[in-house]
Design an enzyme around this catalytic site. Structure first.
Site, PDB file in Angstrom:
ATOM      1  N   ASP A  45     -60.763 -10.477  64.283  1.00  0.00           N
ATOM      2  CA  ASP A  45     -60.889  -9.021  64.242  1.00  0.00           C
ATOM      3  C   ASP A  45     -59.716  -8.403  65.007  1.00  0.00           C
ATOM      4  OD1 ASP A  45     -61.468  -9.204  66.943  1.00  0.00           O
ATOM      5  OD2 ASP A  45     -63.075  -7.713  66.848  1.00  0.00           O
TER       6      ASP A  45
ATOM      7  N   CYS B 221     -57.306 -10.100  84.047  1.00  0.00           N
ATOM      8  CA  CYS B 221     -57.291 -10.987  82.878  1.00  0.00           C
ATOM      9  C   CYS B 221     -57.265 -12.459  83.295  1.00  0.00           C
ATOM     10  CB  CYS B 221     -56.063 -10.681  82.034  1.00  0.00           C
ATOM     11  SG  CYS B 221     -55.967 -11.752  80.583  1.00  0.00           S
TER      12      CYS B 221
ATOM     13  N   CYS C 173     -54.210  -6.303  83.045  1.00  0.00           N
ATOM     14  CA  CYS C 173     -53.750  -7.679  83.266  1.00  0.00           C
ATOM     15  C   CYS C 173     -54.215  -8.215  84.616  1.00  0.00           C
ATOM     16  CB  CYS C 173     -52.228  -7.764  83.153  1.00  0.00           C
ATOM     17  SG  CYS C 173     -51.626  -7.119  81.580  1.00  0.00           S
TER      18      CYS C 173
ATOM     19  N   TYR D 110     -63.680 -12.250  56.791  1.00  0.00           N
ATOM     20  CA  TYR D 110     -63.990 -11.980  58.200  1.00  0.00           C
ATOM     21  C   TYR D 110     -65.487 -12.114  58.470  1.00  0.00           C
ATOM     22  CZ  TYR D 110     -65.223  -9.801  62.462  1.00  0.00           C
ATOM     23  OH  TYR D 110     -65.807  -9.599  63.684  1.00  0.00           O
TER      24      TYR D 110
ATOM     25  N   CYS E  11     -49.857 -15.506  79.935  1.00  0.00           N
ATOM     26  CA  CYS E  11     -49.671 -14.550  78.845  1.00  0.00           C
ATOM     27  C   CYS E  11     -48.188 -14.354  78.507  1.00  0.00           C
ATOM     28  CB  CYS E  11     -50.288 -13.213  79.238  1.00  0.00           C
ATOM     29  SG  CYS E  11     -49.923 -11.914  78.056  1.00  0.00           S
TER      30      CYS E  11
ATOM     31  N   CYS F  62     -58.059  -6.709  77.458  1.00  0.00           N
ATOM     32  CA  CYS F  62     -56.759  -6.589  76.780  1.00  0.00           C
ATOM     33  C   CYS F  62     -56.866  -5.500  75.709  1.00  0.00           C
ATOM     34  CB  CYS F  62     -56.356  -7.934  76.175  1.00  0.00           C
ATOM     35  SG  CYS F  62     -54.634  -7.970  75.660  1.00  0.00           S
TER      36      CYS F  62
ATOM     37  N   GLU G 189     -72.255  -7.200  62.362  1.00  0.00           N
ATOM     38  CA  GLU G 189     -70.871  -7.395  61.918  1.00  0.00           C
ATOM     39  C   GLU G 189     -70.451  -6.338  60.898  1.00  0.00           C
ATOM     40  OE1 GLU G 189     -68.471  -9.017  63.108  1.00  0.00           O
ATOM     41  OE2 GLU G 189     -69.712  -9.941  64.648  1.00  0.00           O
TER      42      GLU G 189
HETATM   43 FE1  SF4 Z   1     -53.677  -8.927  77.603  1.00  0.00          FE
HETATM   44 FE2  SF4 Z   1     -51.817 -10.576  78.482  1.00  0.00          FE
HETATM   45 FE3  SF4 Z   1     -52.553  -8.536  79.991  1.00  0.00          FE
HETATM   46 FE4  SF4 Z   1     -54.241 -10.571  79.540  1.00  0.00          FE
HETATM   47  S1  SF4 Z   1     -52.291 -10.626  80.659  1.00  0.00           S
HETATM   48  S2  SF4 Z   1     -54.726  -8.365  79.479  1.00  0.00           S
HETATM   49  S3  SF4 Z   1     -53.712 -11.155  77.461  1.00  0.00           S
HETATM   50  S4  SF4 Z   1     -51.548  -8.406  78.021  1.00  0.00           S
END
Ligand code: SF4
Length: 300
Positions: free
Chosen positions: A146, A211, A208, A128, A217, A201, A45
């Site tokens: 973070d 994701c 996305c 943190y 999102c 992300c 860390e």
């Molecule tokens: Fe990031 Fe949203 Fe794209 Fe997922 S959908 S990678 S959370 S911007």
């Protein structure tokens, strides 16, 4: 349904897909393995703040091989920590980690404490790092904020491209409200949301299509509006005092014996900036001046 329960439902709906994605895609990093223990987590860390994983890996491995326990590091002068820090950058972190190792040895019988308040009371450990060690090493329920996590929350929940430059109270509140109730799941969520920011992300090119929360999102659903906040801080390095400090410290790290002023002068042409950088290193305790313009890494 009330607005609050709407928000709660929306946020808890993030947990399962992000954790399931992490179960499959988490990188096998040495500080995530059981044998790393709390000390390995703490070392990682410190090193990972402002430094990418690829640069941390070799230094981490050497560090743990040399100092497998806090007491091993505490037994050596702080200058050895600065030397072993190599080119990770922001070398005050090495001094802070050494200071924490000394305190753990003296106050906690050489064992990294598990209580958040005791972690926070160690020198050089901020909110943190205390939360990260409590969560990643001991499986406790803490918001670990973070830059990667902040970016994921900014996009997926707040609908903005980037979080503010410095962490705000509103972000802390949001992170706490997003924490799963149960300790183990909260710790998994902390690690998983961080990994999602690191791998998918990302700051410049969020993927996305890969994701797990793209359907929910807020930023993507809003059409990815452009960043409207304060300009994002750049990471300029060339020509800065930081660069000069890095060059001066490299000479001292590589030297067995104390180093002359002349050897330090050779690393940078501009005398005013060079002197300022050296003064800064001395003021930060990273360099110890000796008599007759000779310098060394700190012995105490
Ligand atoms: Fe990031 Fe949203 Fe794209 Fe997922 S959908 S990678 S959370 S911007």
């Amino acid at each position: 349904m009330t607005a609050t329960s709407d928000t709660t439902t929306a946020t808890t709906a993030l947990h399962s897909p992000v954790i399931a994605w992490f179960d499959v895609h988490a990188r096998d990093l040495p500080w995530r393995r059981p044998e790393a223990g709390p000390w390995g987590v703490m070392v990682s860390e410190f090193m990972l703040q402002q430094t990418p994983v690829s640069r941390v890996l070799p230094v981490y491995e050497q560090w743990l091989a040399r100092w497998p326990l806090p007491a091993d590091l505490a037994a050596e002068p702080p200058g050895e920590a600065v030397r072993a820090w190599g080119r990770l950058g922001y070398p005050r972190r090495a001094l802070r980690l050494h200071g924490a190792a000394v305190a753990i040895t003296e106050r906690h019988n050489g064992k990294v404490p598990s209580e958040h308040a005791r972690l926070l009371a160690l020198p050089g450990i901020g909110e943190y790092t205390a939360a990260a060690v409590a969560s990643f090493a001991y499986g406790q329920r803490y918001a670990v904020l973070d830059t990667n996590v902040r970016r994921v929350f900014a996009r997926a929940v707040s609908g903005i491209q980037y979080p503010p430059n410095a962490t705000t109270a509103a972000e802390r509140r949001l992170a706490r409200s997003l924490l799963p109730e149960e300790d183990t799941r909260a710790a998994r969520w902390a690690a998983a949301s961080m990994e999602l920011g690191a791998l998918v992300c990302t700051a410049k090119s969020p993927d996305c299509s890969r994701c797990p929360v793209s359907e929910q999102c807020a930023w993507r659903l809003a059409g990815k509006p452009a960043h409207e906040g304060a300009p994002r801080r750049g990471q300029t390095y060339a020509g800065t005092d930081r660069q000069v400090r890095g060059k001066l410290l490299a000479v001292l790290r590589e030297a067995i014996e104390p180093v002359s002023q002349a050897a330090l002068d050779a690393v940078w042409d501009e005398p005013v900036q060079r002197a300022r950088a050296l003064d800064g290193l001395v003021a930060d305790g990273l360099v110890e001046p000796m008599e007759s313009s000779v310098y060394r890494l700190p012995l105490s």
